[in-house]
Write a protein that holds these residues in place. Structure first.
Motif, PDB file in Angstrom:
ATOM      1  N   ASN A 247       0.770  -1.102   0.168  1.00  0.00           N
ATOM      2  CA  ASN A 247       0.142  -0.191  -0.131  1.00  0.00           C
ATOM      3  C   ASN A 247       0.701   1.482  -0.190  1.00  0.00           C
ATOM      4  O   ASN A 247       0.242   1.967  -1.029  1.00  0.00           O
ATOM      5  CB  ASN A 247      -1.290   0.058   0.712  1.00  0.00           C
ATOM      6  N   LYS A 248       1.880   0.805   1.158  1.00  0.00           N
ATOM      7  CA  LYS A 248       2.607   2.622   0.892  1.00  0.00           C
ATOM      8  C   LYS A 248       3.098   2.610  -0.020  1.00  0.00           C
ATOM      9  O   LYS A 248       3.211   4.040  -0.714  1.00  0.00           O
ATOM     10  CB  LYS A 248       3.677   2.060   2.216  1.00  0.00           C
ATOM     11  N   ALA A 249       3.917   1.708  -1.149  1.00  0.00           N
ATOM     12  CA  ALA A 249       4.464   1.621  -2.066  1.00  0.00           C
ATOM     13  C   ALA A 249       3.824   1.998  -3.685  1.00  0.00           C
ATOM     14  O   ALA A 249       4.029   2.708  -4.840  1.00  0.00           O
ATOM     15  CB  ALA A 249       4.633   0.851  -2.834  1.00  0.00           C
ATOM     16  N   GLU A 250       2.304   2.192  -3.430  1.00  0.00           N
ATOM     17  CA  GLU A 250       1.652   2.061  -4.162  1.00  0.00           C
ATOM     18  C   GLU A 250       0.632   3.203  -3.632  1.00  0.00           C
ATOM     19  O   GLU A 250      -0.211   3.993  -4.818  1.00  0.00           O
ATOM     20  CB  GLU A 250      -0.137   1.352  -4.056  1.00  0.00           C
ATOM     21  N   ARG A 251       0.821   4.368  -3.172  1.00  0.00           N
ATOM     22  CA  ARG A 251      -0.228   5.481  -2.776  1.00  0.00           C
ATOM     23  C   ARG A 251       0.646   6.829  -3.315  1.00  0.00           C
ATOM     24  O   ARG A 251      -0.640   7.432  -3.475  1.00  0.00           O
ATOM     25  CB  ARG A 251       0.241   5.558  -0.771  1.00  0.00           C
ATOM     26  N   HIS A 252       0.834   7.080  -3.867  1.00  0.00           N
ATOM     27  CA  HIS A 252       1.148   8.204  -4.712  1.00  0.00           C
ATOM     28  C   HIS A 252       0.242   7.931  -6.147  1.00  0.00           C
ATOM     29  O   HIS A 252      -0.396   8.197  -6.760  1.00  0.00           O
ATOM     30  CB  HIS A 252       2.535   7.837  -4.801  1.00  0.00           C
ATOM     31  N   ILE A 253       0.517   6.191  -7.045  1.00  0.00           N
ATOM     32  CA  ILE A 253      -0.220   6.119  -7.170  1.00  0.00           C
ATOM     33  C   ILE A 253      -2.201   6.709  -7.328  1.00  0.00           C
ATOM     34  O   ILE A 253      -2.242   7.024  -7.953  1.00  0.00           O
ATOM     35  CB  ILE A 253      -0.777   5.249  -7.974  1.00  0.00           C
ATOM     36  N   ARG A 254      -2.376   6.266  -5.792  1.00  0.00           N
ATOM     37  CA  ARG A 254      -4.061   6.408  -5.581  1.00  0.00           C
ATOM     38  C   ARG A 254      -4.013   7.670  -5.241  1.00  0.00           C
ATOM     39  O   ARG A 254      -5.523   8.790  -5.540  1.00  0.00           O
ATOM     40  CB  ARG A 254      -4.506   5.446  -4.130  1.00  0.00           C
TER      41      ARG A 254
END
Length: 87
Positions: free
Chosen positions: A63-70
């Motif tokens: 989730n942390k790795a993908e948060r910028h995408i969200r």
């Protein structure tokens, strides 16, 4: 540690793993703060169930790795809605 805290920690952790939920989503579902969820899964859970802790950390790391995408998607939707109201 009090029993109800231990139970809450396990319930929140299982929810995060089953639903691939973020800390914010889990906090909303269980009616507690993000800080409480974070403390439960990072400090209390390793003492209660280390294997579950490893699974939760895996989900939260993803989730942390993908948060910028969200975040980018949320911003895009915000401005699309604004443009549709103006037009």
């Amino acid at each position: 540690m009090k029993d109800y805290i231990e139970e809450r920690t396990l319930e929140i952790s299982k929810y995060i793993v089953e639903h691939k939920a973020t800390v914010r989503e889990a906090a909303k579902v269980f009616g507690v703060s993000k800080s409480t969820v974070h403390k439960d899964v990072t400090e209390r859970l390793p003492e209660i169930n280390f294997e579950l802790y490893r699974e939760v950390r895996e989900v939260l790391s993803k989730n942390k790795a993908e948060r910028h995408i969200r975040g980018g998607k949320a911003t895009k939707l915000k401005y699309q809605r604004l443009n549709n109201k103006i037009s």
